[in-house]
Design a protein around this motif. Structure first.
Motif, PDB file in Angstrom:
ATOM      1  N   PRO A  53       0.820  -1.211   0.000  1.00  0.00           N
ATOM      2  CA  PRO A  53       0.000   0.000   0.000  1.00  0.00           C
ATOM      3  C   PRO A  53       0.855   1.263   0.000  1.00  0.00           C
ATOM      4  N   VAL A  54       0.299   2.340  -0.605  1.00  0.00           N
ATOM      5  CA  VAL A  54       0.972   3.629  -0.633  1.00  0.00           C
ATOM      6  C   VAL A  54      -0.019   4.734  -0.276  1.00  0.00           C
ATOM      7  N   ILE A  55       0.540   5.826   0.247  1.00  0.00           N
ATOM      8  CA  ILE A  55      -0.242   7.030   0.534  1.00  0.00           C
ATOM      9  C   ILE A  55       0.498   8.211  -0.077  1.00  0.00           C
ATOM     10  N   GLY A  56      -0.251   9.091  -0.711  1.00  0.00           N
ATOM     11  CA  GLY A  56       0.275  10.357  -1.206  1.00  0.00           C
ATOM     12  C   GLY A  56      -0.514  11.498  -0.591  1.00  0.00           C
ATOM     13  N   VAL A  57       0.161  12.598  -0.313  1.00  0.00           N
ATOM     14  CA  VAL A  57      -0.477  13.795   0.245  1.00  0.00           C
ATOM     15  C   VAL A  57      -0.165  14.947  -0.706  1.00  0.00           C
ATOM     16  N   VAL A  58      -1.210  15.563  -1.254  1.00  0.00           N
ATOM     17  CA  VAL A  58      -1.030  16.635  -2.231  1.00  0.00           C
ATOM     18  C   VAL A  58      -1.932  17.820  -1.901  1.00  0.00           C
ATOM     19  N   THR A  59      -1.559  18.986  -2.420  1.00  0.00           N
ATOM     20  CA  THR A  59      -2.379  20.198  -2.303  1.00  0.00           C
ATOM     21  C   THR A  59      -2.580  20.746  -3.714  1.00  0.00           C
ATOM     22  N   PRO A  60      -3.542  20.199  -4.475  1.00  0.00           N
ATOM     23  CA  PRO A  60      -3.665  20.545  -5.889  1.00  0.00           C
ATOM     24  C   PRO A  60      -4.301  21.896  -6.207  1.00  0.00           C
TER      25      PRO A  60
ATOM     26  N   VAL B 285      -5.514  13.320   0.507  1.00  0.00           N
ATOM     27  CA  VAL B 285      -4.756  12.134   0.898  1.00  0.00           C
ATOM     28  C   VAL B 285      -5.284  11.002   0.034  1.00  0.00           C
ATOM     29  N   VAL B 286      -4.378  10.369  -0.714  1.00  0.00           N
ATOM     30  CA  VAL B 286      -4.760   9.278  -1.607  1.00  0.00           C
ATOM     31  C   VAL B 286      -4.086   8.004  -1.108  1.00  0.00           C
ATOM     32  N   LEU B 287      -4.894   6.980  -0.879  1.00  0.00           N
ATOM     33  CA  LEU B 287      -4.404   5.679  -0.422  1.00  0.00           C
ATOM     34  C   LEU B 287      -4.732   4.636  -1.470  1.00  0.00           C
ATOM     35  N   LYS B 288      -3.727   3.843  -1.859  1.00  0.00           N
ATOM     36  CA  LYS B 288      -3.934   2.701  -2.750  1.00  0.00           C
ATOM     37  C   LYS B 288      -3.471   1.452  -2.019  1.00  0.00           C
TER      38      LYS B 288
ATOM     39  N   THR C  24      -9.646   8.412  -1.875  1.00  0.00           N
ATOM     40  CA  THR C  24      -9.178   9.796  -1.925  1.00  0.00           C
ATOM     41  C   THR C  24     -10.009  10.605  -0.941  1.00  0.00           C
ATOM     42  N   LEU C  25      -9.330  11.212   0.019  1.00  0.00           N
ATOM     43  CA  LEU C  25      -9.986  12.074   1.007  1.00  0.00           C
ATOM     44  C   LEU C  25      -9.606  13.510   0.685  1.00  0.00           C
ATOM     45  N   SER C  26     -10.605  14.361   0.493  1.00  0.00           N
ATOM     46  CA  SER C  26     -10.388  15.767   0.138  1.00  0.00           C
ATOM     47  C   SER C  26     -10.777  16.645   1.314  1.00  0.00           C
ATOM     48  N   PHE C  27      -9.788  17.342   1.844  1.00  0.00           N
ATOM     49  CA  PHE C  27      -9.981  18.235   2.982  1.00  0.00           C
ATOM     50  C   PHE C  27      -9.854  19.681   2.510  1.00  0.00           C
ATOM     51  N   ARG C  28     -10.593  20.574   3.145  1.00  0.00           N
ATOM     52  CA  ARG C  28     -10.411  22.013   2.919  1.00  0.00           C
ATOM     53  C   ARG C  28      -9.763  22.579   4.168  1.00  0.00           C
ATOM     54  N   VAL C  29      -8.557  23.128   4.001  1.00  0.00           N
ATOM     55  CA  VAL C  29      -7.820  23.728   5.108  1.00  0.00           C
ATOM     56  C   VAL C  29      -7.894  25.241   4.905  1.00  0.00           C
ATOM     57  N   THR C  30      -8.534  25.936   5.833  1.00  0.00           N
ATOM     58  CA  THR C  30      -8.750  27.368   5.695  1.00  0.00           C
ATOM     59  C   THR C  30      -7.916  28.118   6.722  1.00  0.00           C
TER      60      THR C  30
END
Length: 136
Positions: free
Chosen positions: A40-47, A67-70, A124-130
């Motif tokens: 398994p892999v996890i990636g963390v991005v701010t697109p 955060v994307v987990l495969k 894929t978990l999409s968070f909004r950080v304000t």
């Protein structure tokens, strides 16, 4: 360090420290298919990021952090992804929610590919950080 870089670093560190996610490889990001032996892999991005003027002196910045987990699995892969996403959600919010920042989960998506010898699930978990910053 730029605040988006700090968001990604804080989330990676928090996820890597969680014993329920032990054994997962962290990648900065990926564009193509991942070799199943790497999972398994996890990636963390701010697109992306939205900006909105609050006052003449402050701007609201709403950063999309994903955060994307495969992972590989069998017929119960969706159950494993549900367990994983619950841990990821709690960990990310705990890592980024402060007096200066608000962190909200906006969306969770899961996709299961069953075309190979073993099923591969992607969450894929999409968070909004304000945050609120002075200046433009």
């Amino acid at each position: 360090m730029h605040y988006r870089s700090q968001f990604r670093a804080d989330v990676r560190a928090a996820l890597a420290a969680d014993p329920l996610l032990a054994g997962i490889t962290f990648l900065s990001a990926w564009a193509e298919n991942i070799d199943p032996d790497t999972l398994p892999v996890i990636g963390v991005v701010t697109p992306s990021e939205r900006s909105r003027v609050e006052t003449h002196r402050s701007v609201e910045k709403g950063t999309l952090l994903q955060v994307v987990l495969k992972r590989r699995g069998d017929e119960d892969i969706e159950d494993h992804l549900d367990d994983d996403t619950a841990v990821i959600e709690a960990t990310v919010i705990a890592a980024l929610q402060t007096r200066e920042a608000q962190c909200v989960l906006e969306e969770t998506t899961t996709v299961v590919d069953g075309s190979g010898a073993r099923r591969i699930g992607t969450a894929t978990l999409s968070f909004r950080v304000t945050i609120w910053r002075t200046g433009p």
